[in-house]
Design an enzyme around this catalytic site. Structure first.
Site, short mmCIF file in Angstrom:
data_model
loop_
_atom_site.label_atom_id
_atom_site.label_comp_id
_atom_site.label_asym_id
_atom_site.label_seq_id
_atom_site.Cartn_x
_atom_site.Cartn_y
_atom_site.Cartn_z
N CYS A 2 0.77 -1.22 -0.11
CA CYS A 2 -0.07 -0.02 -0.03
C CYS A 2 0.75 1.25 0.07
CB CYS A 2 -1.21 0.17 1.27
SG CYS A 2 -2.23 -1.39 1.40
N ARG A 27 3.57 -0.06 -5.01
CA ARG A 27 3.22 -0.85 -3.82
C ARG A 27 2.09 -1.43 -3.52
NH1 ARG A 27 6.80 1.79 -0.32
NH2 ARG A 27 5.45 1.02 1.50
N TRP A 71 -2.69 -2.83 -1.60
CA TRP A 71 -2.36 -4.11 -1.84
C TRP A 71 -3.09 -4.90 -0.90
CZ3 TRP A 71 -0.29 -8.22 0.73
CH2 TRP A 71 0.17 -9.58 -0.07
N GLY A 96 -0.15 -0.81 6.36
CA GLY A 96 0.49 -1.59 7.28
C GLY A 96 -0.94 -2.79 7.76
N GLU A 462 6.70 -14.78 -12.13
CA GLU A 462 6.04 -13.34 -11.74
C GLU A 462 5.39 -12.53 -12.77
OE1 GLU A 462 9.47 -11.24 -10.32
OE2 GLU A 462 8.37 -10.26 -9.11
N HIS A 478 15.09 -37.04 -8.26
CA HIS A 478 14.57 -37.54 -7.13
C HIS A 478 12.99 -37.20 -7.00
CE1 HIS A 478 18.45 -38.68 -5.70
NE2 HIS A 478 18.79 -37.71 -6.16
N LYS A 573 5.59 -4.14 -5.14
CA LYS A 573 7.03 -3.90 -5.17
C LYS A 573 7.64 -4.22 -3.83
CE LYS A 573 11.04 -2.48 -7.18
NZ LYS A 573 11.48 -3.72 -7.98
O1 M6R Z 1 12.61 -5.09 -1.35
P1 M6R Z 1 13.23 -6.55 -1.28
O2 M6R Z 1 14.39 -6.92 -1.96
O3 M6R Z 1 13.10 -6.79 -0.08
O4 M6R Z 1 12.10 -7.41 -1.97
C1 M6R Z 1 12.01 -8.92 -1.82
C2 M6R Z 1 11.01 -9.48 -2.79
O5 M6R Z 1 10.07 -9.11 -2.32
C3 M6R Z 1 11.34 -9.19 -4.13
O6 M6R Z 1 12.69 -9.43 -4.58
C4 M6R Z 1 10.64 -10.05 -5.19
O7 M6R Z 1 10.83 -11.24 -5.15
C5 M6R Z 1 10.45 -9.36 -6.63
N1 M6R Z 1 9.34 -8.81 -6.79
C6 M6R Z 1 11.06 -10.24 -7.32
O8 M6R Z 1 11.38 -9.76 -8.81
#
Ligand code: M6R
Length: 578
Positions: A2, A27, A71, A96, A462, A478, A573
């Site tokens: 958010c 966000r 979000w 939050g 993704e 495996h 993000k």
């Molecule tokens: O801001 P951060 O690097 O902590 O974010 C971690 C993950 O949420 C982030 O890398 C996510 O996996 C990406 N969208 C992947 O492209």
């Protein structure tokens, strides 16, 4: 997740807020809303969908208001769950999670309040209305005293037509001072027009009026409010002629790597190592975890102490062996990922030293850590991490070279190899289109190529929503080899000379089951259906090269499927909830 924003000043607030929300949309983009005070009247427009779904809100009149882009956590992506939430004289935008919302809601319901959304956030508006006796700050102070969890809040009250109250507790909030007024937002890009910013610490309340900002503790003690120059340019959210931020940001990787290497802080690395430690944990989520996997291999070789990469969300689910001789290096491009912050707090709780690797110097993580290293990627807008992944890898190579008393010379040459890889986009586009026809796309690699396989797979899933996974190639037999048939595709990363023969065997095994195999490799004798060849480089550096065609593959698969790679469904993000 958010994004929240507030403005009070001389301009029409709705236009400022709308512009800011478009910069915060990364966000979360399940719904958006704006509330503006027009004298004593409160006008609010909010809807499910992206920020553009409330384009009409720009016409709202008034110079003081708040905005939100969501979000979804509690309650679906519906109009009724969009913020701001209004109760009586109050409107609230929240980022939050209010962990005790169910108990609060029950209490408020007993008092006669009725709720119109399924969110945890609406309880804040009701609590404010229930606590208000004519003194705005007092009502806010009493409300935050009852909240548990993480919250950044922007609050309007119709009795104070030019005031916004902002609160920060474990969710980011930054104040900005512009020539015409004062803003608050979840992230700096939304404050592009502000000459000065002030990053709020936890447990702070800020009262914004056109005259400026006043800062208070949760017990309403007045505190100094110190602004610093805002060094971020307003133009960072520009696509620069590219169709998507993701593609533009892949293009920027050469520069990101060079900047990160050039700005590697040897002094900080020396101070960190001088502390001495007997074990190291690298923690991160998603792509940051994948760079940590590569980082762990390099640092263990350089430090000669055990170094483990762990998912931050799992790190907190056990009692890791942490003590004063442990170092935890938290990797997070945003520095706001809740799981990574929780892992960092756990490290500190048990006396370990906490270092951070982040792309955001003003982030919660950089302030929590004892040592902070910055990547030089520049702002990344696309939800998929691309240039920040490259920059994190560059940091680990620079750190490794430092530990060996060398310079990571290849990082300076990476830009040329990167250009070469980008020039092969014409080959990657049709291949990506072919992969979209597969029922599953699996990425395999061994040793140093294993993290690349995991990351390549994450990126494809993704942004293109194609089902699949990343595997250690040796593990296929495996169990997962059962997935292989004529409808599956396998992307095999094979860059390590000593593992080449084993990779050839894994590739033969999946081809024998009918899978279409794409090899990403510098070798010319890999038995694949198609080869994406990598230019030669020192073997250790291949993960840096490998990710370029894999990111392009994911990008073009998304575009080919008519999807927006910058805004994948259900994602945000910055993941600020655990
Ligand atoms: O801001 P951060 O690097 O902590 O974010 C971690 C993950 O949420 C982030 O890398 C996510 O996996 C990406 N969208 C992947 O492209």
């Amino acid at each position: 997740m958010c994004g929240i924003i507030a403005y009070t000043g001389r301009r029409q607030a709705a236009k400022v807020l709308y512009d800011g929300l478009t910069r915060l949309e990364y966000r979360g983009y399940d719904s958006a809303g704006i509330a503006v005070l027009n004298g004593w009247r409160l006008d609010c427009i909010k809807r499910a969908g992206r920020v553009c779904a409330i384009a009409d809100a720009r016409a709202l009149a008034g110079t003081c208001g708040i905005g939100h882009t969501r979000w979804a956590t509690h309650g679906g992506a519906e109009d009724k769950n969009a913020h701001p939430h209004v109760c009586g004289k109050f409107a609230v935008a929240h980022n939050g999670i209010i962990e005790n919302y169910a108990a609060l809601k029950a209490e408020l319901s007993d008092m006669g309040h009725s709720f119109s959304s399924d969110t945890d956030s609406e309880t804040v508006a009701h609590l404010l209305a229930a606590s208000y006796r004519g003194d705005l700050l007092d009502a806010v102070g009493r409300t935050v005293g009852k909240l548990r969890g993480s919250f950044a809040l922007c609050i309007l009250c119709t009795d104070f037509p030019d005031a916004v109250v902002c609160v920060r507790q474990k969710s980011p909030l930054i104040l900005g001072r512009a020539a015409d007024g004062v803003l608050a937002a979840s992230d700096v890009p939304a404050l592009g027009g502000c000459g000065e910013i002030c990053v709020l610490a936890d447990s702070r309340i800020a009262l914004l009026t056109p005259a400026g900002a006043e800062l208070y503790s949760f017990s309403l003690a007045r505190l100094p409010c110190v602004f610093a120059p805002n060094t971020l340019r307003a133009s960072v959210c520009d696509k620069g002629g590219y169709a998507h931020f993701m593609r533009k940001e892949i293009e920027e990787e050469g520069a990101a790597v060079v900047r990160t290497a050039a700005s590697f802080d040897e002094g900080a690395a020396r101070r960190l190592c001088a502390d001495g430690f007997s074990r190291v944990f690298l923690v991160g989520c998603g792509t940051a975890y994948h760079s940590a996997l590569t980082g762990a291999r390099l640092l263990e070789e350089g430090l000669r102490v055990p170094v483990r990469a762990e998912l931050a969300s799992e790190f907190c689910c056990r009692r890791p062996l942490l003590d004063r001789c442990s170092l935890v290096l938290a990797v997070s491009q945003s520095g706001e990922t809740a799981d990574t912050l929780a892992a960092g707090r756990l490290a500190k709780k048990y006396g370990a030293r906490l270092a951070a690797l982040t792309n955001a110097g003003h982030s919660s993580l950089s302030r929590l850590a004892d040592h902070c290293f910055l990547t030089g990627a520049g702002v990344e807008v696309g939800v998929a991490a691309t240039k920040t992944y490259a920059a994190q890898l560059a940091f680990f190579y620079a750190f490794y070279a430092f530990l060996r008393g060398q310079k990571a010379a290849y990082l300076q040459k990476f830009a040329a190899a990167h250009r070469k890889l980008l020039s092969r986009e014409g080959e990657i586009r049709p291949l990506a289109a072919k992969l979209t026809g597969a029922q599953g796309v699996y990425f395999i690699g061994r040793g140093a190529d294993h993290p690349s396989a995991l990351e390549g797979s994450l990126k494809l899933r993704e942004v293109s929503y194609l089902p699949g996974a990343g595997y250690a190639a040796g593990e296929l037999k495996h169990g997962s080899i059962a997935l292989m048939d004529g409808n599956t595709a396998v992307v095999a990363v094979a860059t390590q000379k000593e593992l080449k023969e084993k990779m050839k065997t894994s590739i033969s095994e999946v081809r024998a089951r009918g899978a279409f195999v794409v090899a990403v490799t510098p070798f010319d004798d890999i038995p694949a259906d198609q080869v994406l060849s990598l230019p030669a480089c020192p073997q250790r550096y291949y993960p840096l090269l490998t990710q370029v065609p894999l990111q392009l593959l994911a990008y073009h698969a998304a575009v080919c499927r008519g999807l927006d790679p910058d805004r994948p469904r259900h994602l945000a993000k910055s993941v600020t909830v655990e």
